[in-house]
Design an enzyme around this catalytic site. Structure first.
Site, short mmCIF file in Angstrom:
data_model
loop_
_atom_site.label_atom_id
_atom_site.label_comp_id
_atom_site.label_asym_id
_atom_site.label_seq_id
_atom_site.Cartn_x
_atom_site.Cartn_y
_atom_site.Cartn_z
CB SER A 100 -8.12 76.49 10.38
OG SER A 100 -8.97 76.38 9.19
N GLY A 101 -10.80 74.72 11.12
CA GLY A 101 -12.30 74.75 11.06
C GLY A 101 -12.96 75.04 9.88
N GLY A 102 -11.99 75.45 8.91
CA GLY A 102 -12.47 75.57 7.49
C GLY A 102 -12.53 74.27 6.84
CG ASP A 159 -9.01 75.30 2.23
OD1 ASP A 159 -10.12 74.64 1.39
OD2 ASP A 159 -8.74 76.23 2.35
CB SER A 160 -7.67 72.78 8.10
OG SER A 160 -8.87 73.11 8.72
N GLY A 165 4.06 85.99 -16.44
CA GLY A 165 5.44 86.73 -16.81
C GLY A 165 5.59 88.03 -16.73
CE LYS A 196 -11.55 77.35 -0.40
NZ LYS A 196 -11.05 77.04 1.14
CD GLU A 210 -5.90 82.75 -16.87
OE1 GLU A 210 -5.24 83.63 -16.53
OE2 GLU A 210 -6.19 82.49 -17.93
CG HIS A 269 -5.58 86.39 -18.58
ND1 HIS A 269 -4.42 85.52 -18.30
CD2 HIS A 269 -5.24 87.57 -19.19
CE1 HIS A 269 -3.48 86.61 -18.48
NE2 HIS A 269 -3.60 87.63 -18.85
CB CYS A 292 -1.64 86.91 -21.57
SG CYS A 292 -1.27 88.87 -21.48
#
Length: 470
Positions: free
Chosen positions: A182-184, A186-187, A6, A325, A122, A120, A33
């Site tokens: 992409s090669g990373g 994630d993909s 916020g 991740k 997190e 925080h 917060c």
């Protein structure tokens, strides 16, 4: 329910407030917060502008080692980020933690299962943040911990297969799915998951945009050959450089790269027949930083979210969109993706293009690619791959400094090393790389990359900086 985020002040005109019925709904609530301020104001407390604004590390003293702080040490390092503070608590609330300047660093009304914290939990800087969140989610709210990588895979494989098959039957098409590879990690994980759902109907397209790391394309082809996934490599280096010519603004770079990626995929899809779906390795931090969701700020447009064109013709398949991740890596290992891919340092979709501060040119990419390869080689040789989340290497293309190389004067570019430690990429701290490793990286770069005569270290956490410079 967890309320966080916020604007600076709950009393500002137009600041977001939830439906008042929330406070009488009888559900467990954790205000973080701004969420704490919302709760305090709505229930009769008072929130005021804080004379001693707190942005950065602080130490809280736990008053009550129960509820949120069950099993938590009495002194805790936390991360503060607030300009307002509670002046008066609502009826029924009591303080559960404090700092020297903030008497209400944490508050609770256990009877109503309402809790609030000023700091925080997190972020990586709050030592026991995950334990505090677990105490709320599991101990107070009573949630069951049922998520596993295997369950995630099973449910997503079923849903992806259902979605593709229904569209295939409705349109009379063969249900081919394109994947942006992409090669990373994630993909790679997204591609492997979708391949499990649709098999050979998945066609992966890897666009070599000229902004890849050294030997990136070759490693990707070898890996997916082993996994039995079809990969088409498109050489688009020249067209991307043309699109980026003259652009120095990082947002414009990201949008130009995102748009061009989609245009390449559309062209490849046209060659392969009618294809309705495009798979992307989008993660939750990509969505948040791109301004996804009500009230979220656009920190930077990720090419696969904010950088997508408005006239996108594909239906998106993004099975990792709600994951961080660390969860993606668990899914990848469960799917059998090679550890060499799973544990690779994250690499942004726009590649080295957003690690050049300034215009992207072929010459500058060559300089940065060489420096990046040296840094990664030395970090691997030192056994630091699991300790460092990511180490972007940044070229300050518009800056030159005087140096002495050999017996003469040099006037070269600085290279920035940005080693960071993180768990989810939402927050990060700079990694304390041993000096001897840094010295070796610096010596090799200045010796082996003629255009560079200075190596500097970025020691900024996130926040306030982001992991990537652009």
């Amino acid at each position: 329910m967890i309320l966080s985020g916020g604007p600076a002040s709950v009393y500002e005109a137009g600041s977001p407030h939830p439906d008042p019925a929330l406070w009488s709904g009888g559900i467990p609530i954790l205000g973080i917060c701004y969420g704490l301020h919302l709760m305090a104001e709505a229930l009769g407390g008072e929130v005021v502008s804080f004379e001693r604004k707190e942005f950065g590390p602080a130490v809280v003293s736990v008053i009550a080692q129960e509820g949120l702080f069950a099993g938590i040490e009495p002194e805790q390092s936390v991360w503060m980020s607030h300009g307002d503070s509670i002046e008066r608590l609502p009826n029924g609330f009591r303080p559960t933690a404090r700092t020297d300047s903030t008497p209400y660093a944490a508050v609770a009304n256990p009877e109503r299962k309402m809790h609030g914290i000023q700091f925080h939990p997190e972020v990586v800087h709050t030592k026991s943040g995950r334990d505090i969140l677990r105490n709320f989610v599991v101990g107070i709210a009573g949630a069951r911990q049922t998520w596993t990588a295997a369950n995630f895979i099973a449910s997503n494989v079923e849903e992806i297969r259902r979605r593709v098959d229904e569209h295939s039957r409705a349109t009379g098409t063969d249900g081919k799915v394109l994947c942006a590879l992409s090669g990373g990690v994630d993909s790679a994980v997204a591609a492997t998951l979708v391949h499990r759902a649709v098999g050979d109907r998945l066609i992966c397209v890897h666009v070599d945009n000229g902004m890849m790391r050294k030997n990136e394309t070759e490693l990707l082809q070898k890996t997916f050959d082993q996994l039995g996934v079809r990969v088409i490599v498109v050489d688009a280096r020249d067209r991307f450089l043309r699109k980026l010519a003259g652009i120095t603004d990082p947002e414009q770079k990201r949008h130009a790269i995102g748009n061009e990626f989609i245009r390449v995929f559309e062209e490849e899809a046209a060659k392969l027949g009618q294809i309705a779906f495009l798979t992307q390795g989008t993660l939750y931090p990509d969505v948040v930083e791109s301004g996804g969701g009500t009230g979220t700020a656009n920190i930077k447009s990720h090419h696969n979210v904010g950088g997508l064109p408005d006239d996108l013709q594909f239906k998106l398949i993004e099975p990792l969109r709600m994951l961080f991740k660390d969860e993606v890596r668990k899914v990848g290992l469960e799917l059998g993706v090679p550890e060499a891919i799973v544990w690779r340092q994250p690499f942004p979709g726009p590649g080295l293009g957003i690690r050049i501060v300034g215009e992207v040119t072929a010459e500058r990419l060559s300089i940065l690619r060489a420096a990046d390869a040296i840094a990664r080689e030395e970090l691997t040789a030192a056994g630091l791959d699991r300790d460092i989340w990511q180490c972007p290497v940044v070229l300050l293309a518009g800056v030159r400094s005087v140096g002495v190389q050999g017996d003469g004067r040099s006037y070269g570019h600085p290279i920035v090393l940005r080693p960071v430690s993180s768990e989810d990429a939402m927050t990060a701290d700079w990694t304390r790389v041993p000096y001897d490793v840094l010295a070796k990286i610096s010596t090799r770069i200045t010796n082996e990359v003629p255009e560079v005569n200075r190596v500097v270290l970025d020691v900024t956490s996130k926040p306030p900086g982001t992991i990537e410079w652009e």
